[in-house]
Design a protein around this motif. Structure first.
Motif, mmCIF file in Angstrom:
data_model
loop_
_atom_site.group_PDB
_atom_site.id
_atom_site.type_symbol
_atom_site.label_atom_id
_atom_site.label_comp_id
_atom_site.label_asym_id
_atom_site.label_seq_id
_atom_site.Cartn_x
_atom_site.Cartn_y
_atom_site.Cartn_z
ATOM 1 N N ARG A 223 45.817 45.306 43.911
ATOM 2 C CA ARG A 223 45.469 45.361 42.488
ATOM 3 C C ARG A 223 44.039 44.891 42.264
ATOM 4 N N ALA A 224 43.673 43.782 42.903
ATOM 5 C CA ALA A 224 42.318 43.252 42.734
ATOM 6 C C ALA A 224 41.274 44.215 43.287
ATOM 7 N N GLU A 225 41.548 44.828 44.426
ATOM 8 C CA GLU A 225 40.587 45.747 45.048
ATOM 9 C C GLU A 225 40.338 46.989 44.207
ATOM 10 N N THR A 226 41.339 47.402 43.457
ATOM 11 C CA THR A 226 41.227 48.654 42.704
ATOM 12 C C THR A 226 40.907 48.438 41.235
ATOM 13 N N GLY A 227 40.654 47.193 40.845
ATOM 14 C CA GLY A 227 40.195 46.914 39.490
ATOM 15 C C GLY A 227 41.258 46.984 38.420
ATOM 16 N N LEU A 228 42.528 46.790 38.796
ATOM 17 C CA LEU A 228 43.610 46.794 37.812
ATOM 18 C C LEU A 228 43.834 45.370 37.315
ATOM 19 N N ASP A 229 43.555 45.160 36.055
ATOM 20 C CA ASP A 229 43.635 43.831 35.446
ATOM 21 C C ASP A 229 45.091 43.399 35.331
ATOM 22 N N TYR A 230 45.437 42.266 35.944
ATOM 23 C CA TYR A 230 46.814 41.771 35.882
ATOM 24 C C TYR A 230 47.234 41.477 34.443
ATOM 25 N N ARG A 231 46.284 41.120 33.598
ATOM 26 C CA ARG A 231 46.601 40.832 32.199
ATOM 27 C C ARG A 231 46.912 42.094 31.403
ATOM 28 N N GLU A 232 46.737 43.263 32.018
ATOM 29 C CA GLU A 232 47.100 44.514 31.359
ATOM 30 C C GLU A 232 48.245 45.222 32.077
ATOM 31 N N SER A 233 48.907 44.508 32.986
ATOM 32 C CA SER A 233 49.977 45.123 33.753
ATOM 33 C C SER A 233 51.185 44.198 33.800
ATOM 34 N N VAL A 234 52.302 44.756 34.242
ATOM 35 C CA VAL A 234 53.500 43.949 34.453
ATOM 36 C C VAL A 234 54.236 44.515 35.664
ATOM 37 N N HIS A 235 54.860 43.636 36.428
ATOM 38 C CA HIS A 235 55.630 44.036 37.597
ATOM 39 C C HIS A 235 57.117 43.844 37.315
#
Length: 203
Positions: free
Chosen positions: A90-102
């Motif tokens: 996620r970090a490598e591909t620029g996906l903001d954890y604050r805009e996602s949920v698992h």
């Protein structure tokens, strides 16, 4: 992680989701346990959903009998290799954890205290209405990434029943076993996550 566990019911972004978790535990009523949503994630404001198959042992907390091995939260910060792979990718591909949920297609733990089990068709079918309830609490959702064959099967059942209006991407499960057996898996997951980031940028 202790502080994060204390925020599962106070962080506004995840409070509705974790209120739902608490009620689901009561509804299941048969000793199954459902981990909390991560207060550090996007919660109900999430634009992307990373969907795996079922909770791992490191997401099971003290309230789960015989499974007191983990945080009690579905989180990329859990102390297990799959979560760490999710965090790194996620970090490598620029996906903001604050805009996602698992989350998982089957929200309860499967298996025993010693060994996790993969969901079968009956568990996937049973879980689809519960996933629908979760999706209904994510009004900003644009992209779903189904990671692994079981997650893809569960998402296919869900799409057939409920026809969600979101982008669907499919890729490998981010486990060390998959990475070891399929040398191209990591690069293929990276490509899919970059596509997710592009879709979110356009949205």
């Amino acid at each position: 992680m202790t502080a994060r566990l204390g925020a599962v019911r106070t962080e506004p972004r995840v409070r509705p989701l974790n209120d739902w978790v608490e009620k689901l535990r009561v509804r299941l009523g048969d000793g199954e346990s459902v981990p909390w949503f991560d207060p550090a994630s996007g919660g109900v404001a999430a634009r992307s959903l990373f969907l795996l198959e079922a909770p791992g042992r490191k997401s099971m907390g003290a309230e789960a009998e015989l499974r007191r091995t983990g945080s009690g939260i579905i989180s990329v910060d859990n102390d297990d290799p799959t979560a760490q792979n999710c965090w790194t990718l996620r970090a490598e591909t620029g996906l903001d954890y604050r805009e996602s949920v698992h989350w998982n297609v089957v929200p309860w733990y499967l298996g025993t205290a010693d060994r996790i089990a993969a969901p079968g068709r009956s568990e996937i079918q049973r879980a689809a209405p519960f996933l629908h309830e979760v999706i209904g609490m994510l009004p900003a959702l644009e992209v779903v990434v189904a990671m692994g064959r079981k997650a893809q099967a569960g998402w296919a059942v869900y799409r057939e029943r409920y026809a969600p209006e979101v982008h669907t991407l499919e890729t490998w499960h981010p486990s060390p076993r998959v990475f070891a057996s399929r040398p191209t898996a990591r690069a293929e997951i990276t490509d899919v996550l970059r596509e997710a980031a592009r879709l979110l940028e356009r949205g």
